[in-house]
Design a protein around this motif. Structure first.
Motif, mmCIF file in Angstrom:
data_model
loop_
_atom_site.group_PDB
_atom_site.id
_atom_site.type_symbol
_atom_site.label_atom_id
_atom_site.label_comp_id
_atom_site.label_asym_id
_atom_site.label_seq_id
_atom_site.Cartn_x
_atom_site.Cartn_y
_atom_site.Cartn_z
ATOM 1 N N SER A 212 0.870 -1.152 -0.093
ATOM 2 C CA SER A 212 0.113 0.152 0.137
ATOM 3 C C SER A 212 0.925 1.077 0.070
ATOM 4 N N LYS A 271 -6.634 -0.301 8.692
ATOM 5 C CA LYS A 271 -6.910 -1.253 7.654
ATOM 6 C C LYS A 271 -8.171 -0.469 6.876
ATOM 7 N N ILE A 274 -7.501 3.074 5.437
ATOM 8 C CA ILE A 274 -6.476 3.051 4.535
ATOM 9 C C ILE A 274 -7.104 2.337 3.038
ATOM 10 N N ILE A 275 -7.791 1.357 3.275
ATOM 11 C CA ILE A 275 -8.460 0.708 2.079
ATOM 12 C C ILE A 275 -9.382 1.845 1.502
ATOM 13 N N LEU A 278 -7.335 4.138 -0.371
ATOM 14 C CA LEU A 278 -7.103 3.528 -1.939
ATOM 15 C C LEU A 278 -8.043 3.553 -2.936
ATOM 16 N N TRP A 311 -1.580 8.374 3.360
ATOM 17 C CA TRP A 311 -0.555 7.566 2.857
ATOM 18 C C TRP A 311 0.591 7.492 3.999
ATOM 19 N N THR A 314 0.430 4.336 6.465
ATOM 20 C CA THR A 314 0.955 3.097 6.379
ATOM 21 C C THR A 314 2.159 2.730 7.118
ATOM 22 N N LEU A 373 -4.059 0.604 -7.884
ATOM 23 C CA LEU A 373 -4.618 0.970 -6.388
ATOM 24 C C LEU A 373 -5.785 0.113 -5.937
ATOM 25 N N ILE A 376 -4.482 -3.428 -4.967
ATOM 26 C CA ILE A 376 -3.738 -3.242 -3.644
ATOM 27 C C ILE A 376 -4.627 -3.141 -2.444
ATOM 28 N N ALA A 377 -5.661 -2.511 -2.755
ATOM 29 C CA ALA A 377 -6.674 -2.267 -1.723
ATOM 30 C C ALA A 377 -7.462 -3.492 -1.464
ATOM 31 N N ILE A 380 -4.831 -5.870 0.646
ATOM 32 C CA ILE A 380 -4.672 -5.510 1.925
ATOM 33 C C ILE A 380 -5.642 -5.748 3.086
#
Length: 397
Positions: A212, A271, A274-275, A278, A311, A314, A373, A376-377, A380
């Motif tokens: 991420s 989590k 951040i998800i 993204l 960002w 992370t 993006l 990767i979202a 994670i």
């Protein structure tokens, strides 16, 4: 305050990273102009930027290993000293090759400083407050990134094309003196600390969280700093002034989002926010390809800054996953993945932007960035989130 017993050290860390970020950003407007003094081509100018990032890719992890074994204050001073010396040499460089070497050495110093400073910060802040601490730390960097180019634009006409490197060394010297005389926290060296090994890469959550970090860096340098300027000039026919205004407003919106992000992740865990960040960044990246005027680009770039403001969190997540023995190594690996994004993003998305022609620029990099993006979202989702688990236990108690 965040963590009362270490309030002074945190403020000092914020001050030092602001000085370093401002100094580094001061050279931004002058780097290409200075390189032209040595008859550098566009490719060679790109090498000056890439050399700095590539050096950090290779040094971040070893720097983290050192941070696990030795006093982080001393390592910070070591890294800052390297930056000061290499910047001064760069200011009086007799050739392009020496200038390139100085940029690579600067990257080495930057890696030692950034990893050791991050390790110290994360080691003195509890997990329940770490998100906020990282928000303020990242915001300090963003303040420097916003102010630095403005100062550089003022300095170059007054003192010459090489002068920003001297000011970079002076700003870093200020950071070194602050570190030397005001940081009192030291980390006790433990002979029982085991070195970082490849076995730690079996930590699936660390790998996913670091991906991420890669995604955010890839999108920022690849899309915002590389593709968007080409898109703005070739398709929208914007002036440098309007493009600069657009990027500055995006930076301000990113700063606002960053300041709020820490409170969000400390309360709900790392989590989920951040998800969401993204996914939102992926949607905005696609929408940027639909921009048809200055105002539409400005609107979507503002959203891009807001959506990518998590960002810095992370790094907090990577620290949450680490045991105390390997904190520096975990953070070093996480930063390595981020710097890989810095290096790969501009190269790959820049290449894709010229693969096909739609008013001299392809829209493919926008779609590709969105896809990266989103993938990767989704990935994670399977990473562990100690901060969220801690919040759940606290509510039960």
């Amino acid at each position: 305050m965040i963590f009362l017993n270490n309030q002074k050290t945190l403020i000092i860390l914020y001050s030092v990273v602001f000085c370093v970020a401002t100094g580094l950003s001061i050279i931004t407007p002058a780097l290409s102009l200075y390189a032209r003094e040595f008859a550098a081509t566009n490719f060679m100018i790109g090498g000056l930027i890439a050399g700095f990032g590539i050096a950090r890719v290779f040094v971040n992890l070893p720097a983290g290993m050192f941070a696990d074994k030795y006093d982080q204050k001393q390592l910070m001073q070591f890294g800052l000293s390297i930056i000061i010396i290499s910047s001064l040499v760069a200011a009086f460089s007799p050739s392009y090759s020496i200038l390139l070497l100085c940029r690579i050495v600067e990257g080495v110093g930057s890696a030692f400083y950034m990893v050791s400073a991050s390790t110290l910060l994360n080691s003195i802040v509890p997990i329940s407050k770490r998100g906020r601490a990282l928000s303020y730390y990242t915001a300090s960097i963003l303040f420097g990134v916003i102010i630095g180019p403005i100062l550089g634009g003022i300095i170059v006409p007054l003192y010459g094309k090489s002068s920003p490197f001297i000011f970079y060394s002076l700003m870093t010297l200020a950071g070194l003196l602050i570190t030397r005389y005001f940081i009192t926290n030291t980390v006790k060296i433990s002979t029982n600390r085991s070195p970082f090994s490849l076995n730690h890469l079996k930590n699936r959550s660390l790998l996913l969280v670091s991906l991420s970090t890669f995604a955010f860096a890839f999108s920022w340098t690849g899309l915002e700093l590389t593709v968007i300027p080409i898109f703005a000039y070739d398709k929208l026919q914007l002036s440098p002034l309007l493009l600069g205004l657009t990027i500055s407003i995006a930076a301000v919106s990113n700063l606002a989002s960053t300041l709020f992000a820490g409170h969000l992740t400390d309360r709900f865990g790392r989590k989920k926010p951040i998800i969401l960040s993204l996914f939102c960044t992926a949607i905005v990246a696609y929408c940027l390809s639909l921009s048809y005027s200055f105002y539409s680009l400005l609107f979507f770039m503002s959203l891009f800054g807001l959506s990518s403001g998590l960002w810095g969190q992370t790094q907090a997540w990577a620290a949450d996953l680490s045991d105390k023995k390997h904190l520096g190594s975990f953070l070093g690996f996480n930063r390595t993945m981020g710097d890989l994004g810095f290096v790969i993003g501009p190269i790959l998305l820049g290449y894709l932007s010229s693969s096909y022609s739609v008013n001299n620029i392809s829209l493919l990099p926008f779609y590709f960035d969105s896809l990266v993006l989103i993938i990767i979202a989704i990935a994670i989702v399977f990473a562990k989130d100690p901060a969220a688990n801690l919040n759940t236990k606290s509510k039960k108690n």
